[in-house]
Design an enzyme around this catalytic site. Sequence first.
Site, PDB file in Angstrom:
ATOM      1  N   ASP A 190       0.990  -1.093   0.024  1.00 13.56           N
ATOM      2  CA  ASP A 190      -0.351   0.246   0.552  1.00 13.56           C
ATOM      3  C   ASP A 190       0.673   1.174  -0.662  1.00 13.56           C
ATOM      4  OD1 ASP A 190      -2.818   1.566   0.255  1.00 13.56           O
ATOM      5  OD2 ASP A 190      -2.276   1.027   2.425  1.00 13.56           O
ATOM      6  N   HIS A 191       0.789   2.256  -0.964  1.00  7.87           N
ATOM      7  CA  HIS A 191       1.367   3.554  -0.531  1.00  7.87           C
ATOM      8  C   HIS A 191       2.416   3.567  -1.375  1.00  7.87           C
ATOM      9  CE1 HIS A 191      -2.457   5.871  -0.378  1.00  7.87           C
ATOM     10  NE2 HIS A 191      -2.890   5.497   0.473  1.00  7.87           N
ATOM     11  N   HIS A 208      -7.756   9.558   5.010  1.00  2.00           N
ATOM     12  CA  HIS A 208      -7.251   7.980   5.380  1.00  2.00           C
ATOM     13  C   HIS A 208      -7.276   8.448   7.420  1.00  2.00           C
ATOM     14  CE1 HIS A 208      -4.676   7.990   1.590  1.00  2.00           C
ATOM     15  NE2 HIS A 208      -4.868   6.677   2.177  1.00  2.00           N
ATOM     16  N   GLY A 209      -7.567   7.598   7.994  1.00  2.00           N
ATOM     17  CA  GLY A 209      -7.592   7.591   9.359  1.00  2.00           C
ATOM     18  C   GLY A 209      -7.952   7.987   9.398  1.00  2.00           C
ATOM     19  N   HIS A 220     -10.010   4.783  -1.555  1.00  2.00           N
ATOM     20  CA  HIS A 220      -9.139   5.159  -0.070  1.00  2.00           C
ATOM     21  C   HIS A 220      -9.742   6.077   0.866  1.00  2.00           C
ATOM     22  CE1 HIS A 220      -5.146   3.455  -1.633  1.00  2.00           C
ATOM     23  NE2 HIS A 220      -5.811   3.337  -2.662  1.00  2.00           N
ATOM     24  N   GLY A 221      -8.912   5.373   2.776  1.00  2.00           N
ATOM     25  CA  GLY A 221     -10.066   6.020   3.658  1.00  2.00           C
ATOM     26  C   GLY A 221     -11.333   5.509   3.789  1.00  2.00           C
ATOM     27  N   ASN A 226     -10.475   0.003   0.620  1.00  2.00           N
ATOM     28  CA  ASN A 226      -9.438   0.096   1.778  1.00  2.00           C
ATOM     29  C   ASN A 226     -10.173   0.028   3.095  1.00  2.00           C
ATOM     30  OD1 ASN A 226      -7.765  -0.276  -0.687  1.00  2.00           O
ATOM     31  ND2 ASN A 226      -6.766   1.304  -0.446  1.00  2.00           N
ATOM     32  N   THR A 286      -8.036   1.757   9.067  1.00  2.00           N
ATOM     33  CA  THR A 286      -8.214   2.040  10.682  1.00  2.00           C
ATOM     34  C   THR A 286      -8.665   1.705  11.595  1.00  2.00           C
ATOM     35  OG1 THR A 286      -7.760   4.683   9.662  1.00  2.00           O
ATOM     36  CG2 THR A 286      -8.825   4.148  12.066  1.00  2.00           C
TER      37      THR A 286
HETATM   38 ZN   LIG Z   1      -4.523   5.214   1.299  1.00  2.00          ZN
END
Ligand SMILES: [Zn+2]
Length: 274
Positions: free
Chosen positions: A81-82, A174-175, A202-203, A224, A227
Site C-alpha cells: 500500500d502507498h 485516511h485515518g 481509500h480511507g 480499502n 483504521t
Molecule cells: Zn490509502
Amino acid sequence: MYTTMHHMLKMAKKERKGVGAFNIHALEVVPVMIRAAEELNAPVVLQASVSTAKYIGFDLLAAIVKNIADKASVEVALHLDHAKELKDIQDALEGGFSSVMIDGSYLSLDDNISITCKAVELAKRYGASVEAELGIVGRGKVINKYPYTNPKDAKIFVDKTGVDALAVGIGTHHGQYQAKTDISLSALSDIHAQVGIPLVLHGGTGVKEEDLADCISLGMHKLNFGTELNVSWVRKAKEIFNDAMPDDSIRELLIPCNEAMKRTIQNKIGLVRK
Ligand SMILES: [Zn+2]
C-alpha cells in the site's frame, strides 16, 4: 488460493461487487484476516504499508500469506500500500507480493505517469498487478474539501500507464473514524465515465456505510479499510490487558483482540459483497 489483484478485480467488476482490502498492522492478525474472508466465501486483499512490510520483512510476510492462502477456499492477494519509492516496489515483488501500489499522487501529472510506468514495467516481470493514485486522498488534519481527481487527467493517466486499478480523490480521508465524510458521488461518476479500469476507494473507514454500494456501482471495486480494524483491535486490547495478570498467556490475551478485528472485517465484507 493466492492470486493477483488484477484477476480478483476483473471478477468483481463482472459481478458488480467490491473486494475489501484490509491493512495488516502486525503478523499476528494475518491468519484471522484470511479466516474472516473464508467464512464469508469472499475474495480478499491483504495489504501492508511500506513501514509494516519492512517491520515484518517483505519475504516473511509474503511467505506466510501465501502459505495460508494456498490452503484457503477463497482468493487472497497481498498488496503493498502507498509505496512512493521504486526500491520498495522491487523489494515487495522480489519478496512475493502479488500486487503493488505506486503512489505518485504528490507529483505533477507527467512525473506521476513516469514513475507509474516504471512500476508497471517492474511488476510485469513478476506477473504482479499495479494500483496507482491520481488526485488527493486526505491524510492528517481533516479539512472539508479536497480537490477531486480530474476525469480527463484520469483518462490520460490510465491510457499512458496501463495500470490495473486507480485510486482517486472524491473527498475521502485516511485515518478518519470519529466522523464520516461527505464524498462526491458526482465526481466519482465523472471519473467513471472516462476510466474503464477498476477504481479504488481509500480511507474507507470514514465513508458512510450507505455510500459504499453507490461507490461500487460507480466503478470502485477495491475498497480499502485500515483504521477501523486497528481501532477495533486496540479497543479490545485495552479492555483485555487492563484485566490481565502478568503470567496470563499472551496467546489467550491476543485471541479476543483478533476476534474483534475479524468482526470488523466481516462487517465490511458484508457491505461490499451485497
Ligand atoms: Zn490509502
